[in-house]
Design a protein around this motif. Structure first.
Motif, short mmCIF file in Angstrom:
data_model
loop_
_atom_site.label_atom_id
_atom_site.label_comp_id
_atom_site.label_asym_id
_atom_site.label_seq_id
_atom_site.Cartn_x
_atom_site.Cartn_y
_atom_site.Cartn_z
N GLY A 57 0.83 -1.19 0.00
CA GLY A 57 0.00 0.00 0.00
C GLY A 57 0.86 1.24 0.00
N VAL A 58 0.20 2.39 0.09
CA VAL A 58 0.92 3.66 0.17
C VAL A 58 0.20 4.60 1.13
CG1 VAL A 58 2.04 3.73 -2.10
CG2 VAL A 58 -0.35 4.47 -1.88
N GLU A 59 0.96 5.47 1.77
CA GLU A 59 0.33 6.58 2.51
C GLU A 59 0.36 7.80 1.61
OE1 GLU A 59 1.81 7.57 6.46
OE2 GLU A 59 0.37 9.22 6.65
N VAL A 60 -0.78 8.45 1.50
CA VAL A 60 -0.90 9.66 0.68
C VAL A 60 -0.50 10.85 1.54
CG1 VAL A 60 -2.45 11.02 -0.78
CG2 VAL A 60 -2.88 8.56 -0.47
N VAL A 111 -3.17 -2.89 -10.49
CA VAL A 111 -2.38 -2.78 -9.27
C VAL A 111 -3.29 -2.97 -8.06
CG1 VAL A 111 -1.00 -1.21 -7.84
CG2 VAL A 111 -0.72 -1.21 -10.33
N GLN A 112 -2.90 -3.85 -7.14
CA GLN A 112 -3.71 -4.05 -5.93
C GLN A 112 -2.97 -3.49 -4.73
OE1 GLN A 112 -5.15 -8.04 -5.54
NE2 GLN A 112 -6.45 -7.85 -7.35
N MET A 113 -3.47 -2.38 -4.25
CA MET A 113 -2.81 -1.72 -3.10
C MET A 113 -3.88 -1.14 -2.19
SD MET A 113 0.51 0.47 -4.20
CE MET A 113 -0.37 1.66 -5.20
N LYS A 114 -3.43 -0.82 -0.96
CA LYS A 114 -4.26 -0.08 -0.02
C LYS A 114 -3.76 1.37 0.00
CE LYS A 114 -6.47 -3.66 1.98
NZ LYS A 114 -6.88 -4.42 0.79
N TYR A 115 -4.70 2.30 0.16
CA TYR A 115 -4.36 3.71 0.14
C TYR A 115 -4.73 4.33 1.47
CZ TYR A 115 -4.17 2.48 -4.73
OH TYR A 115 -3.86 1.85 -5.91
N ASP A 143 -12.84 2.25 -4.89
CA ASP A 143 -13.45 1.26 -4.01
C ASP A 143 -13.07 1.57 -2.55
OD1 ASP A 143 -14.29 -0.91 -2.61
OD2 ASP A 143 -13.14 -2.40 -3.75
N PRO A 144 -14.05 1.89 -1.69
CA PRO A 144 -13.73 2.23 -0.29
C PRO A 144 -12.95 1.14 0.43
CG PRO A 144 -16.10 2.43 -0.71
CD PRO A 144 -15.48 1.91 -1.97
N LYS A 145 -13.11 -0.09 -0.01
CA LYS A 145 -12.40 -1.19 0.66
C LYS A 145 -10.89 -1.09 0.50
CE LYS A 145 -16.02 -4.68 0.83
NZ LYS A 145 -17.04 -3.91 0.07
N THR A 146 -10.44 -0.28 -0.45
CA THR A 146 -9.00 -0.12 -0.64
C THR A 146 -8.48 1.11 0.11
OG1 THR A 146 -9.23 1.24 -2.64
CG2 THR A 146 -9.13 -1.16 -2.94
N VAL A 147 -9.38 1.84 0.77
CA VAL A 147 -8.98 3.11 1.40
C VAL A 147 -8.98 2.99 2.92
CG1 VAL A 147 -9.51 5.56 1.67
CG2 VAL A 147 -9.85 4.46 -0.54
N GLN A 148 -7.89 3.44 3.52
CA GLN A 148 -7.78 3.48 4.98
C GLN A 148 -7.67 4.93 5.43
OE1 GLN A 148 -6.19 0.56 7.91
NE2 GLN A 148 -4.28 1.51 7.30
N ILE A 149 -8.46 5.29 6.44
CA ILE A 149 -8.42 6.65 6.99
C ILE A 149 -7.51 6.64 8.21
CG2 ILE A 149 -9.83 8.53 7.92
CD1 ILE A 149 -10.90 7.94 5.23
N GLU A 150 -6.49 7.51 8.21
CA GLU A 150 -5.58 7.62 9.37
C GLU A 150 -6.03 8.75 10.29
OE1 GLU A 150 -1.41 7.69 8.51
OE2 GLU A 150 -1.51 5.89 7.29
N LEU A 170 -18.08 5.21 8.53
CA LEU A 170 -17.03 4.97 7.54
C LEU A 170 -16.80 3.47 7.35
CD1 LEU A 170 -14.52 7.78 8.60
CD2 LEU A 170 -15.62 7.60 6.36
N LYS A 171 -16.78 2.75 8.46
CA LYS A 171 -16.54 1.31 8.37
C LYS A 171 -17.69 0.59 7.67
CE LYS A 171 -14.25 -1.20 10.82
NZ LYS A 171 -13.12 -1.93 11.41
N ALA A 172 -18.91 1.06 7.91
CA ALA A 172 -20.08 0.46 7.25
C ALA A 172 -19.97 0.61 5.73
CB ALA A 172 -21.36 1.10 7.76
N ARG A 173 -19.33 1.70 5.28
CA ARG A 173 -19.13 1.91 3.84
C ARG A 173 -17.97 1.11 3.29
NH1 ARG A 173 -22.23 5.52 0.93
NH2 ARG A 173 -23.76 6.41 2.33
N GLY A 174 -17.18 0.51 4.17
CA GLY A 174 -16.08 -0.33 3.70
C GLY A 174 -14.70 0.24 3.98
N PHE A 175 -14.62 1.50 4.42
CA PHE A 175 -13.31 2.09 4.70
C PHE A 175 -12.67 1.41 5.91
CE2 PHE A 175 -15.64 5.51 2.56
CZ PHE A 175 -14.70 5.98 1.65
N MET A 176 -11.35 1.38 5.90
CA MET A 176 -10.61 0.90 7.07
C MET A 176 -10.14 2.11 7.88
SD MET A 176 -8.32 -1.96 5.18
CE MET A 176 -8.10 -0.84 3.81
N ILE A 177 -9.88 1.86 9.17
CA ILE A 177 -9.47 2.96 10.05
C ILE A 177 -8.14 2.61 10.73
CG2 ILE A 177 -10.13 4.43 12.00
CD1 ILE A 177 -12.16 4.67 9.76
N ALA A 178 -7.20 3.54 10.65
CA ALA A 178 -5.91 3.35 11.34
C ALA A 178 -5.76 4.41 12.44
CB ALA A 178 -4.76 3.47 10.35
N LEU A 179 -5.16 4.00 13.54
CA LEU A 179 -4.78 4.96 14.58
C LEU A 179 -3.32 5.33 14.33
CD1 LEU A 179 -5.49 6.53 17.11
CD2 LEU A 179 -4.97 4.50 18.47
#
Ligand code: C2E
Ligand code: MG
Ligand code: MG
Ligand code: MG
Length: 276
Positions: A57-60, A111-115, A143-150, A170-179
């Motif tokens: 993945g990558v951090e934006v 390309v399969q990555m997480k953002y 695709d929200p499943k590929t996106v993580q919110i920091e 956000l999680k219900a929509r498929g986004f991941m959450i990072a601390l």
């Protein structure tokens, strides 16, 4: 003597304040100009699967691209300024618009990555933020499943109940959450059980001297074990040396990020990195 010294320090303080205010106004107008010209751009820093060594993945990360050869202000400076002045909305929209295009282009290339995208306090505090971000990503075809919110701890503590609702939305929509930046804030460990995080990012503060400082090593080790017990994925930030990578891998850390692998790079450069 006391009065005089107080008077002196007051005068000094007020001079500093004025200098700060002038600098802020100057930076604010330059930032507005840069946003209008499209000079705030997403750069991408690889996140490395420590088991396979591959980019997972990558951090934006926002970069201010300067045209005149001057030194670009760092996001550590212009993100807080954008928050104080309300420019964070335009900045965030510009970032998601450009990153969205890059992400869709990579998706189309197979390309399969997480953002991983950073969201700051004022953005998250705004009740429209979640719906706007969700809508913007959907409109772009990401695709929200590929996106993580920091998120950082301070972002969440402001209004815990509301934060929890937003995270659940956000999680219900498929986004991941990072601390993000874990271990440097004031939050109690209790919050790890309160919020449904997917990922925990160990702050660079515990990585920088992990070899030299036995205490940093112990804290990093404990955070990794704790995170795994809670079924969280662990990312270590700021890995700069091979020794640090090895120690963190041996401790079971899942993902690494840092200058050892790559600095944040422009999108075309990332395409080359993935190909290599
Ligand atoms: P962060 O989210 O904790 O991002 C990680 C920071 O560590 C980045 O700094 C990255 O360039 C830096 N870094 C990564 N690897 C290394 C390493 O090996 N050594 C060292 N010394 N540093 C490393 P950066 O890009 O300057 O960003 C600073 C902060 O600004 C970010 O911290 C994040 O909180 C904020 N930020 C950046 N872009 C955005 C954005 O688009 N939106 C929002 N809301 N905040 C952003
Ligand atoms: Mg971050
Ligand atoms: Mg961080
Ligand atoms: Mg940070």
């Amino acid at each position: 003597y006391k009065a005089k010294s107080q008077g002196l320090s007051m005068a000094f303080f007020s001079h500093e304040m004025t200098a700060h205010a002038t600098e802020m106004v100057d930076l604010q107008s330059r930032l507005r100009g840069a946003l209008n010209k499209g000079l705030i751009k997403p750069y991408y820093q690889p996140l490395i699967d420590l088991k396979t060594g591959e980019i997972m993945g990558v951090e934006v990360l926002a970069r201010w691209v300067v045209e005149d050869g001057s030194i670009a202000p760092s996001p550590a400076v212009f993100i807080p300024v954008s928050e104080e002045t309300g420019l964070i909305w335009a900045l965030s929209e510009a970032m998601i618009a450009q990153a969205g295009r890059d992400i869709v282009a990579w998706q189309n290339d197979g390309v399969q990555m997480k953002y991983s995208i950073n969201v700051s306090a004022r953005q998250f505090a705004d009740d429209n933020f979640c719906s706007q971000a969700i809508e913007q990503f959907e409109r772009l075809g990401v695709d929200p499943k590929t996106v993580q919110i920091e998120l950082t701890e301070s972002v969440l503590l402001d209004n815990i109940d509301r934060s929890l609702e937003k995270i659940q939305e956000l999680k219900a929509r498929g986004f991941m959450i990072a601390l993000d930046d874990f271990g440097t804030g004031f939050a109690s460990l209790h919050y790890l059980t309160l919020f449904p995080f997917d990922t925990l990012k160990v702050d660079r503060a515990f990585v920088t001297n992990i070899i030299e400082d036995k205490r940093q090593f112990s804290i990093a080790k404990s955070i990794i074990n704790l995170a795994h017990d809670l079924d969280l994925v662990v990312v270590a930030e700021g890995i700069e040396t091979e020794e640090q990578r090895k120690v963190l891998f041996d401790l079971g850390c899942d993902i690494g990020q840092g200058y050892l692998f790559s600095k944040p790079v422009a999108p075309s450069f990332l395409t080359d990195l993935i190909a290599a």
